[in-house]
Motif scaffolding. Structure first.
Motif, PDB file in Angstrom:
ATOM      1  N   ALA A 234      26.730 112.258   2.921  1.00 60.25           N
ATOM      2  CA  ALA A 234      28.157 112.118   2.612  1.00 60.25           C
ATOM      3  C   ALA A 234      28.991 112.250   3.881  1.00 60.25           C
ATOM      4  O   ALA A 234      28.658 113.025   4.778  1.00 60.25           O
ATOM      5  N   LYS A 235      30.087 111.518   3.935  1.00 56.11           N
ATOM      6  CA  LYS A 235      30.992 111.637   5.083  1.00 56.11           C
ATOM      7  C   LYS A 235      31.708 112.974   5.052  1.00 56.11           C
ATOM      8  O   LYS A 235      31.924 113.612   6.085  1.00 56.11           O
ATOM      9  N   HIS A 236      32.093 113.396   3.850  1.00 57.01           N
ATOM     10  CA  HIS A 236      32.748 114.692   3.661  1.00 57.01           C
ATOM     11  C   HIS A 236      31.971 115.456   2.594  1.00 57.01           C
ATOM     12  O   HIS A 236      31.649 114.903   1.545  1.00 57.01           O
ATOM     13  N   ARG A 237      31.695 116.738   2.868  1.00 53.76           N
ATOM     14  CA  ARG A 237      30.912 117.560   1.941  1.00 53.76           C
ATOM     15  C   ARG A 237      31.705 118.803   1.567  1.00 53.76           C
ATOM     16  O   ARG A 237      32.190 119.526   2.439  1.00 53.76           O
ATOM     17  N   PHE A 238      31.808 119.049   0.268  1.00 59.26           N
ATOM     18  CA  PHE A 238      32.529 120.231  -0.211  1.00 59.26           C
ATOM     19  C   PHE A 238      31.628 121.011  -1.170  1.00 59.26           C
ATOM     20  O   PHE A 238      31.132 120.455  -2.148  1.00 59.26           O
ATOM     21  N   VAL A 239      31.425 122.283  -0.858  1.00 59.92           N
ATOM     22  CA  VAL A 239      30.629 123.163  -1.709  1.00 59.92           C
ATOM     23  C   VAL A 239      31.586 124.051  -2.496  1.00 59.92           C
ATOM     24  O   VAL A 239      32.367 124.804  -1.913  1.00 59.92           O
ATOM     25  N   VAL A 240      31.521 123.940  -3.820  1.00 55.58           N
ATOM     26  CA  VAL A 240      32.448 124.637  -4.709  1.00 55.58           C
ATOM     27  C   VAL A 240      31.714 125.792  -5.392  1.00 55.58           C
ATOM     28  O   VAL A 240      30.762 125.553  -6.145  1.00 55.58           O
ATOM     29  N   PRO A 241      32.110 127.043  -5.160  1.00 56.64           N
ATOM     30  CA  PRO A 241      31.468 128.178  -5.842  1.00 56.64           C
ATOM     31  C   PRO A 241      31.654 128.097  -7.356  1.00 56.64           C
ATOM     32  O   PRO A 241      32.736 127.747  -7.834  1.00 56.64           O
ATOM     33  N   THR A 242      30.611 128.428  -8.088  1.00 56.21           N
ATOM     34  CA  THR A 242      30.653 128.328  -9.552  1.00 56.21           C
ATOM     35  C   THR A 242      30.173 129.606 -10.241  1.00 56.21           C
ATOM     36  O   THR A 242      29.831 129.582 -11.415  1.00 56.21           O
TER      37      THR A 242
END
Length: 296
Positions: A234-242
């Motif tokens: 991915a060009k941009h990666r976002f990790v979202v806490p769950t």
């Protein structure tokens, strides 16, 4: 490298690593909170690899060894605030047990803490530069595809709905009666796919992302783990806490991310976008969609 740079470097290298190093790298990405706590021997045992594998992996990333890789993680732990309650193995049973002993106030505190901590952790990990860069990618795209299935579907729909007030090139996926990959049939270089999936990862999302990449589409990947397969290229990666005391995945931080990305897109847009939003709402007023509170 700091913690974020180390995890990003590992995420980028992961698909090309030999199998044992990839196995160790995946474990580190999915258990990054333990890196500053556990020795190489302990981490290797839990990852089911040899301690030397972690040393080799560290050197692949430019460190002299695992001890040097651990340093920024240990420093972050020293400065970190207390986190919310430990994970509960059987969360459904846990919720019911709290009710049985009359500790619903405890559940209230845990839920409030989880929601707050997840959102705070997201914004601590992803600074304004990463959100601004993703917003620019969206604004420069010919078409913007927004993909989410299962629990992520409603958030993808909401983002597409909000963004479409300002932009006329936002396409929600999947369309009713189709598969996500069908939406990539006419995608091309210059387009962007924003794709969301959490563990256990949805196969149809991975297939759509793979097809998008084959066609030169830039991907903005969102997941709850930096080891998620669709984040690798991915060009941009976002990790979202769950994290949450209950048995469903928490989506509070995901909603915060989506709303914030939409805000960045509007902020970086020209005056035509503001006028488009005004026309959108004006037309709705004219059609009588909104209740006129002054009318008896």
């Amino acid at each position: 490298m700091d913690v974020n740079e180390t995890l990003n470097a590992l995420t980028q290298r992961l698909p090309d690593l030999p199998s044992e190093l990839r196995k160790a790298g995946t474990y580190l990405l999915e258990n990054a909170g333990l890196i500053g706590l556990q020795s190489a021997r302990s981490m290797a045992r839990d990852a089911q690899v040899k301690p030397n594998t972690l040393v080799r992996l560290s050197k692949e990333l430019g460190f002299t060894g695992y001890d040097q890789l651990r340093e920024p993680f240990k420093a972050r732990l020293a400065n970190a605030s207390d986190s919310f309650s430990d994970q509960v193995t059987d969360r459904a049973v846990h919720l019911q047990s709290m009710h049985e002993v009359g500790d619903m106030s405890g559940l209230h505190r845990q839920m409030a803490s989880a929601c707050t901590n997840n959102t705070q952790q997201f914004f601590d990990h992803h600074g304004h530069e990463s959100l601004q860069a993703a917003a620019q990618t969206v604004l420069q795209a010919s078409s913007v595809f927004v993909l989410g299935v299962g629990i992520a579907n409603v958030f993808a729909k909401n983002f597409a709905y909000i963004a479409s007030m300002a932009m006329d090139n936002v396409i929600e996926l999947p369309k009713e009666g189709t598969l996500p990959i069908d939406g990539m049939a006419r995608a091309k270089a210059g387009d962007v796919l924003l794709a969301v999936t959490f563990k256990p990862y949805r196969r149809e999302v991975m297939e759509a992302v793979a097809e998008a990449l084959r066609q030169g589409v830039e991907v903005i990947g969102i997941s709850d783990s930096p080891a998620a397969p669709h984040l690798a290229n991915a060009k941009h990666r976002f990790v979202v806490p769950t994290e949450t005391p209950q048995f469903f995945t928490s989506t509070v931080a995901l909603m915060a991310f989506m709303e914030t990305l939409a805000a960045y897109i509007i902020a970086a847009s020209d005056s035509d976008v503001v006028e488009s939003i005004e026309r959108f709402h004006q037309r709705r007023h004219e059609l009588g969609i909104y209740l006129n509170e002054q009318t008896n």
